[in-house]
Design an enzyme around this catalytic site. Sequence first.
Site, PDB file in Angstrom:
ATOM      1  N   GLU A   1       7.993 -15.218 -16.326  1.00  0.00           N
ATOM      2  CA  GLU A   1       6.919 -16.218 -16.450  1.00  0.00           C
ATOM      3  C   GLU A   1       7.059 -17.059 -17.717  1.00  0.00           C
ATOM      4  O   GLU A   1       6.074 -17.445 -18.348  1.00  0.00           O
ATOM      5  CB  GLU A   1       5.543 -15.545 -16.403  1.00  0.00           C
ATOM      6  CG  GLU A   1       5.265 -14.766 -15.143  1.00  0.00           C
ATOM      7  CD  GLU A   1       5.653 -15.519 -13.882  1.00  0.00           C
ATOM      8  OE1 GLU A   1       5.475 -16.749 -13.844  1.00  0.00           O
ATOM      9  OE2 GLU A   1       6.131 -14.883 -12.935  1.00  0.00           O
ATOM     10  N   GLY A   2       8.290 -17.377 -18.070  1.00  0.00           N
ATOM     11  CA  GLY A   2       8.564 -18.125 -19.290  1.00  0.00           C
ATOM     12  C   GLY A   2       8.784 -17.157 -20.422  1.00  0.00           C
ATOM     13  O   GLY A   2       7.878 -16.413 -20.805  1.00  0.00           O
TER      14      GLY A   2
END
Length: 565
Positions: free
Chosen positions: A422-423
């Site tokens: 998620e980043g």
Amino acid sequence: MAYVAPVEDTLFILRHVVPLSEVAATERFAEATGETAHAVLTEAGRMATDVLAPLNREGDLAPARLENGRVRSSPGFERGYAAIAEGGWIGLSSTPDHGGAGLPQVLNQAVGEYMAGACLALQLNPLLTQGQIEALEHHADEAMQATYLPKLISGEWNGTMNLTEPAAGSDVGALRTRAEPNGDGSYAITGQKIFITWGDSDVTENTCHAVLARLPDGVPGVKGISLFMVPKLIPDENGKPGVANNLKVVSLEHKIGIHGSPTCVMSFEGAQGWLIGEPHKGMAAMFTMMNAARLAVGVQGVGVGEAALQKAAAYAAEREQFGPIIRHADVRRMLATARAEVFAARAICLACAQAIDLARATGDPDCAARAAFLTPIAKAWGTDVGCRVADTGVQVHGGMGYIEETGAGQFWRDVRITPIYEGTNGIQAMDLVGRKLADGGAAGFALIDEMQAGAKAAQETLPDLAEAVWQAAESLREATAAMAEASGPDRNAGAVPFLAAFARVLGAHYHLRAAQAGDESRRILARIYVERVLPRILGDLSEARAGAADLDALPDAAFAGAAGA
């Protein structure tokens, strides 16, 4: 000792540190009273403790597997998922229009922490579904919402997020998956995606893929990307799962941890899909999903950290080495520091969720800015703390921590993915010092003002702790101003330590609130944090302001040990 959901700690935070009452005071969340929170969190905690936690070891020892193109889940996961779905936990914060409970994110994230602490590999399934629900609520047309939202909210179907490709990871704009119009309002989706969490399932009757792809007239880069709904089984005219779509699971990744979570390589071979939102606006829709997931991943770090700490403390109380090792100073240092860090990270995540709720309920742009500023901090710091505490848990176990049978190592192996997906946490930090400081840092300065006001309010009762927090916030204020004015390369080089410093001061602020409202143990824990964790901001801020020149000057060959004499 088995995992026990920390319900009382959450309720204490929601009463005294990050007040749920502020959310319940809005018309939208008027039903989120203290009594509601107590009932919801108590029941969720029971489910996580009694039903999910016993499955955690099974998922590690008997991973999800691929048989004849279908994923087979770990033993007991079907039963655990049914408890999540039947309890209504997936749709806790979703719109009531399609079967959700409409409760605030602050309660939803607390429940997510319990499920992640109990069994992270299984909790990933509803986490991704909740993200897809948010994307559809914000971007899908009414027909798509009517078809998919009730099934996703009920847990009959699960949702996934398909971004990453072999040549397009963080550089999403490099994707090659294409979408060709079929002439009937649908599109033929062709391409391969990797790292797709719960990309197939035998615990739900259908898996719904949100897939990024490029239309024929899509420009290069992220501006030409669209988002499509591509179900495994195409719904018929009655909304029931119908014929199989042209997609398949190629393989499952062999991971360090979260073995019970099937991470799939997906192949879409002219699969039928439908546009979510507008053409070429896919990244906006996907970011709705990703932002929801970013906070939830930070919460995952807190949950696993809590579980690892509980196990380590129980072992230390039982292990005899010149008496119980929990009486040894260094073991007590490790456990106390970990407990203080978990509390701080939990409070930061709940504060982020509270800001999201207030922004949605009131439309206040300041609340929205606060939520946006806190999101990368919650994601990065929650997962960093989870990794540190899980590592500490292994250390507390000593040599037995390195033996798989104790289960201490599983927490570290499972949580280690959270700073990556998620980043990555580096990307979160660069977002913080880039986009989130682009206005000169107004949201950051507002938080610093709040922290210093809180320190002033505590001066009479806890003067030494209050002074330390005020001074740390002042140092943070100076660093925030400098970071806002720095060049892009210098900001990025200092992004991670800057985020760490901001998180540490926020954590001290929330500990100070807890110390004022709580008993003697809360005050002792706050002192441990302020005296042992908070001073680390000196190193953080020094590194944050060091710039990029020395990093750029070091030859690439030096990283491989080939620097000149």
